[in-house]
Design a protein around this motif. Structure first.
Motif, PDB file in Angstrom:
ATOM      1  N   HIS A 298       0.389   4.069   1.068  1.00 36.56           N
ATOM      2  CA  HIS A 298       0.111   4.788   2.417  1.00 36.56           C
ATOM      3  C   HIS A 298       0.656   4.070   3.506  1.00 36.56           C
ATOM      4  O   HIS A 298       1.675   4.815   4.124  1.00 36.56           O
ATOM      5  N   CYS A 299       0.344   2.987   3.901  1.00 35.97           N
ATOM      6  CA  CYS A 299       0.529   2.482   5.214  1.00 35.97           C
ATOM      7  C   CYS A 299       1.643   1.236   5.049  1.00 35.97           C
ATOM      8  O   CYS A 299       2.365   0.810   5.969  1.00 35.97           O
TER       9      CYS A 299
ATOM     10  N   CYS B  52      -6.336  -2.130   3.736  1.00 35.20           N
ATOM     11  CA  CYS B  52      -5.554  -2.066   4.889  1.00 35.20           C
ATOM     12  C   CYS B  52      -6.131  -0.658   5.895  1.00 35.20           C
ATOM     13  O   CYS B  52      -6.203  -0.795   6.967  1.00 35.20           O
ATOM     14  N   CYS B  53      -5.927   0.751   4.979  1.00 32.70           N
ATOM     15  CA  CYS B  53      -5.951   1.639   5.887  1.00 32.70           C
ATOM     16  C   CYS B  53      -7.135   2.413   5.296  1.00 32.70           C
ATOM     17  O   CYS B  53      -7.371   3.584   6.014  1.00 32.70           O
TER      18      CYS B  53
ATOM     19  N   CYS C 261       0.863  -1.255  -0.018  1.00 34.78           N
ATOM     20  CA  CYS C 261       0.054  -0.036   0.237  1.00 34.78           C
ATOM     21  C   CYS C 261       0.892   1.185   0.037  1.00 34.78           C
ATOM     22  O   CYS C 261       1.915   1.251   0.774  1.00 34.78           O
TER      23      CYS C 261
END
Ligand SMILES: [Zn+2]
Length: 263
Positions: A41-42, A66-67, A39
């Motif tokens: 982002h995370c 995920c986030c 991902c």
């Protein structure tokens, strides 16, 4: 119905998924093979179910499982564009399958060049010089390069090497000319190497056509920005995306080689 172009498009979408990794990681000098997709982002690894080209993005409505953060629409667009290119190239060159597959790989690399240059104003050597070497490698299967009446494999290899060298010279001349006229770098070293890569596939005339088409597209874009008041006269515009678009267009052989001077 011939479903081969659809199969090519399916492989194309998977290739597009890989290209997304290339576009993200190559400018950061990270490995494009490991670790697996994460991902943006995370950083959590993405399972295969959430990594299906185009589909996963649509099913997850553009958010990471995920986030929950937004995943750029560019990811599915790159996959869709690569799928379309692969399908269309197969429809065009299916009679010479090795070249059809190689052209799809090359066009995907051009798409990566376009987006990386757009983001960073740089064209990685891995892509420009890689394109030149790949063009040399598949030249015996390349219908743009004439094998002569006896079908000698070494003639296309020679034409390809000559195309790369002349493409490089053409780019170098444009870069030197541009610098003399505009007193700044208008056409960078990355663009010069990209023209060499294009020349290895379609010869000097192909490199020249890509340059003409790219200049046309780039001018239209630059003028549109000026008129909309979104950019000043001295704002830099990357040339790679337009050059790459011209080169990709050339893989469909819609214009006579040497356009517009050889109609
Ligand atoms: Zn995440």
């Amino acid at each position: 119905m011939d479903c081969a172009p659809l199969v090519a498009a399916l492989f194309g979408s998977l290739y597009g998924s890989f290209l997304n990794v290339v576009i993200h990681r190559l400018p950061r000098e990270e490995s494009v093979v490991s670790p697996r997709s994460r991902c943006p982002h995370c950083g959590k690894p993405i399972g295969w179910r959430d990594n299906l080209p185009v589909l996963s993005w649509l099913l997850l409505r553009g958010k990471g499982r995920c986030c929950g953060k937004k995943i750029s629409v560019r990811y599915p667009l790159v996959e869709a564009a690569t799928a379309l290119l692969a399908g269309a190239l197969w429809a065009k060159w299916g009679a010479t399958p090795v070249f059809a597959a190689a052209a799809a790989i090359a066009c995907g690399a051009l798409l990566a060049v376009a987006l990386i240059d757009w983001d960073t104003f740089l064209i990685p050597d891995e892509l420009s010089i890689g394109l030149a070497l790949a063009g040399l490698l598949v030249s015996p299967f390349n219908p743009y390069l004439d094998a002569g009446p006896f079908g000698a494999w070494y003639l296309p290899v020679f034409w390809s090497a000559r195309g790369a060298a002349l493409g490089f010279l053409l780019g170098w001349a444009v870069a030197a000319g541009g610098e003399a006229i505009f007193k700044k770098e208008a056409f960078g070293g990355g663009d010069v190497k990209l023209l060499a890569g294009i020349g290895a596939w379609t010869g000097l005339t192909g490199a020249f056509d890509a340059l003409m088409l790219g200049s046309l597209l780039g001018s239209v874009y630059g003028l549109a920005l000026l008129r909309a008041g979104k950019a000043g006269r001295s704002d830099p515009i990357p040339f790679g995306p337009f050059l790459a678009a011209g080169a990709a267009f050339n893989f469909f052989k819609l214009l006579p080689l040497g356009w517009p001077f050889n109609p």
